[in-house]
Scaffold this active site. Structure first.
Site, PDB file in Angstrom:
ATOM      1  N   ARG A 168       8.153   2.012  -1.554  1.00  0.00           N
ATOM      2  CA  ARG A 168       9.039   3.178  -1.402  1.00  0.00           C
ATOM      3  C   ARG A 168       9.113   3.667   0.040  1.00  0.00           C
ATOM      4  NH1 ARG A 168      12.256   4.371  -5.876  1.00  0.00           N
ATOM      5  NH2 ARG A 168      11.136   3.684  -7.707  1.00  0.00           N
TER       6      ARG A 168
ATOM      7  N   THR B  51      22.594   6.436 -26.746  1.00  0.00           N
ATOM      8  CA  THR B  51      23.487   5.278 -26.777  1.00  0.00           C
ATOM      9  C   THR B  51      22.777   4.136 -26.069  1.00  0.00           C
ATOM     10  OG1 THR B  51      24.508   6.195 -24.805  1.00  0.00           O
ATOM     11  CG2 THR B  51      25.720   6.420 -26.854  1.00  0.00           C
TER      12      THR B  51
ATOM     13  N   CYS C 272      19.890   5.223 -16.884  1.00  0.00           N
ATOM     14  CA  CYS C 272      21.357   5.135 -16.799  1.00  0.00           C
ATOM     15  C   CYS C 272      21.918   3.938 -16.045  1.00  0.00           C
ATOM     16  CB  CYS C 272      21.906   6.387 -16.140  1.00  0.00           C
ATOM     17  SG  CYS C 272      21.668   7.843 -17.137  1.00  0.00           S
ATOM     18  N   PHE C 273      21.411   3.708 -14.842  1.00  0.00           N
ATOM     19  CA  PHE C 273      22.130   2.804 -13.949  1.00  0.00           C
ATOM     20  C   PHE C 273      22.362   1.417 -14.546  1.00  0.00           C
ATOM     21  CE2 PHE C 273      20.926   5.109  -9.722  1.00  0.00           C
ATOM     22  CZ  PHE C 273      21.833   6.095 -10.032  1.00  0.00           C
TER      23      PHE C 273
ATOM     24  N   ALA D   9      18.636  16.604 -28.905  1.00  0.00           N
ATOM     25  CA  ALA D   9      17.873  17.529 -28.064  1.00  0.00           C
ATOM     26  C   ALA D   9      17.062  16.761 -27.023  1.00  0.00           C
ATOM     27  CB  ALA D   9      16.951  18.384 -28.932  1.00  0.00           C
TER      28      ALA D   9
ATOM     29  N   ASP E 162      18.323  18.258 -33.826  1.00  0.00           N
ATOM     30  CA  ASP E 162      17.876  16.880 -33.655  1.00  0.00           C
ATOM     31  C   ASP E 162      17.205  16.478 -34.968  1.00  0.00           C
ATOM     32  OD1 ASP E 162      17.136  15.272 -30.717  1.00  0.00           O
ATOM     33  OD2 ASP E 162      16.378  14.481 -32.622  1.00  0.00           O
TER      34      ASP E 162
END
Ligand code: UDX
Length: 458
Positions: free
Chosen positions: A432, A91, A275-276, A12, A36
């Site tokens: 930025r 993961t 993620c990246f 979740a 979960d």
């Protein structure tokens, strides 16, 4: 109420929660249960204070919860009941043994597979939602199908492309939905079931079907390409600073080429997010494991360029602050890896903080949403660190401000007030490129953008 299909999602988190909420909202005929092992997280999903913040999510959950959307810790019952089981568990990168620091740690995945097997009771469809190394579906399928139970499990890959901060919008109007399956009769039938669910609200021509391996690899490839664009423009930013070119002008010029396109060309102190980096290192590991050293080295350079950009940012601060920041108060504006989220995973602000502390600077961190996570992330860092909710207080007595996150509210701060409260000479390092650099310079600041000429009074 009778439902046509029962879906279970194991996990979740950022992906599982919003994805299931939107499926339930759009498909009242489908029962969606999210489980979960983390009981407080499930309790939060059942409360008015959801465990993640996403614009529009509260409304979606409110419409569907209790009707056809349920959150529970009872994984076993959920597995028994479901026709389709999404697996959206962590993961993380493996931290031990072979592939440490690069490969994905699949222990949660394998445990989940075994749990499904133990509780299923009949054949089901299992859908990979987590980003996984290519061929995980095959491993999953082997665990599920080689047990002599007589049950048959079809494992589909349905990677998620949502970005944080726009999750609901990305789910409601996706550029594409990708569904991979085995290309056997059973595989295609399972694929069709999932396609039909998405087709309830996603135009059919945006649902892309493929084999499992293509679907799995497409997710890693999409993230690698996106990150590569940022590293590419960041590489150019360094060159711009040397040559008096302006990286935003360069980005605009190249982005006007329809083959390149204007998005994801904002130069910055570096990309972050869960993620990246993880996906690229995972891609490198896969390439290496097939002996494709050059492919691995090629993609690894995207990650190295990102690290270098952060190192370069701190080096630039040091060089311009008379080669020492020891004992100087430095205010970091923003700690989230991007605006509109409290998420700090892989945030460049972390690396910048640590590098400044190593130089014995007194770092004070401010952020509208990410301070709780910042405190956790920096637990191991000693007394040279402070946290301050109010950006004006953070800047009091500081020698420098460094913009780490592109929060909209930083654009409209009263920089005269900030300037007056700072030590002089006062520095702004805009990681930025969101501030009005000329106006700051005119107030008296020495201004150091990314990929543009610095504006200095000395
Ligand atoms: C990303 C992908 O966009 C998404 O499709 C995938 O499913 C998960 O990873 P996310 O990590 O939520 O999503 O954030 P994203 O908006 O893509 O930004 C990633 C990082 O790149 C942020 O740190 C952001 O500030 C930075 N970035 C983005 C830039 O520095 N420049 C840009 O032009 C764009």
């Amino acid at each position: 109420m009778s439902f046509s299909t029962r879906i279970l999602c194991i996990g979740a988190g950022y992906v599982g929660g919003p994805t299931m909420a939107v499926i339930a909202d759009r498909c009242p005929h489908v029962k969606v249960t999210v489980t979960d092992i983390n009981a407080p997280r499930i309790a939060a999903w059942n409360s008015t204070d959801l465990p993640i913040y996403e614009p529009g999510l509260d409304e979606v959950v409110q419409r569907a919860r209790g009707r056809n959307l349920f959150f529970t810790t009872d994984v076993a019952a959920g597995i028994r009941e479901a026709d389709i089981i999404f697996v959206s568990v962590n993961t993380p990168t493996k931290e031990f043994g072979q592939g440490a620091g690069r490969a994905a740690d699949l222990q949660w995945w394998e445990k989940t597979a075994r749990q499904i097997l133990a509780n299923a009771g009949r054949s089901k469809i299992v859908v990979e939602k987590s980003t996984l190394p290519v061929r995980t579906a095959a491993a999953m399928s082997r665990i599920l199908n080689s047990n002599g139970s007589g049950m048959r499990f079809q494992v589909l890959s349905n990677p998620e492309f949502l970005a944080e901060g726009t999750a609901v919008q990305d789910l409601e109007e996706p550029d594409r939905v990708l569904i991979g399956s085995e290309e056997t009769e059973d595989g295609l039938a399972a694929r069709k079931q999932l396609v039909d669910i998405y087709a309830t609200w996603v135009p059919r021509d945006r649902i892309i079907e493929s084999n499992v391996w293509s679907a799995e690899l497409s997710k890693l490839t999409a993230n690698a390409f996106l990150a590569q664009r940022i590293s590419s423009i960041n590489a150019m930013s360094a060159l711009c600073e040397m040559t008096e070119a302006d990286v935003d002008e360069v980005a605009r010029a190249i982005g006007a080429d329809s083959r390149i396109g204007p998005k994801f060309l904002r130069s910055s102190v570096g990309f972050g997010g869960s993620c990246f980096r993880k996906d690229i290192l995972n891609l490198c590991y896969i390439a290496e494991s097939y002996g494709l050293t050059e492919v691995a080295a090629y993609w690894e350079a995207v990650v190295k360029m990102n690290e270098w950009q952060q190192t370069r940012f701190v080096r630039n601060m040091l060089a311009n602050m008379f080669n020492t920041v020891a004992g100087k108060r430095i205010a970091l504006f923003g700690f989230a890896f991007k605006a509109d989220t409290g998420d700090t995973r892989e945030s460049p602000a972390d690396a910048v903080t640590r590098a400044l502390i190593e130089e014995h600077a007194n770092v004070v961190i401010t952020d509208p949403k990410a301070l709780p996570n910042a405190r956790l992330d920096l637990q191991d860092v000693g007394q040279l660190l402070a946290f301050e909710e109010d950006p004006y207080k953070a800047a009091e007595g500081a020698h420098a401000i460094a913009i780490m996150t592109e929060w909209a509210e930083y654009r409209s701060l009263d920089f005269r007030r900030i300037y007056d409260a700072m030590e002089k000479p006062a520095f702004v390092f805009d990681g930025r490129n969101i501030l009005n650099h000329r106006a700051l310079f005119e107030l008296g600041f020495n201004v150091f953008p990314i990929g543009k000429m610095a504006l200095k009074h000395f």
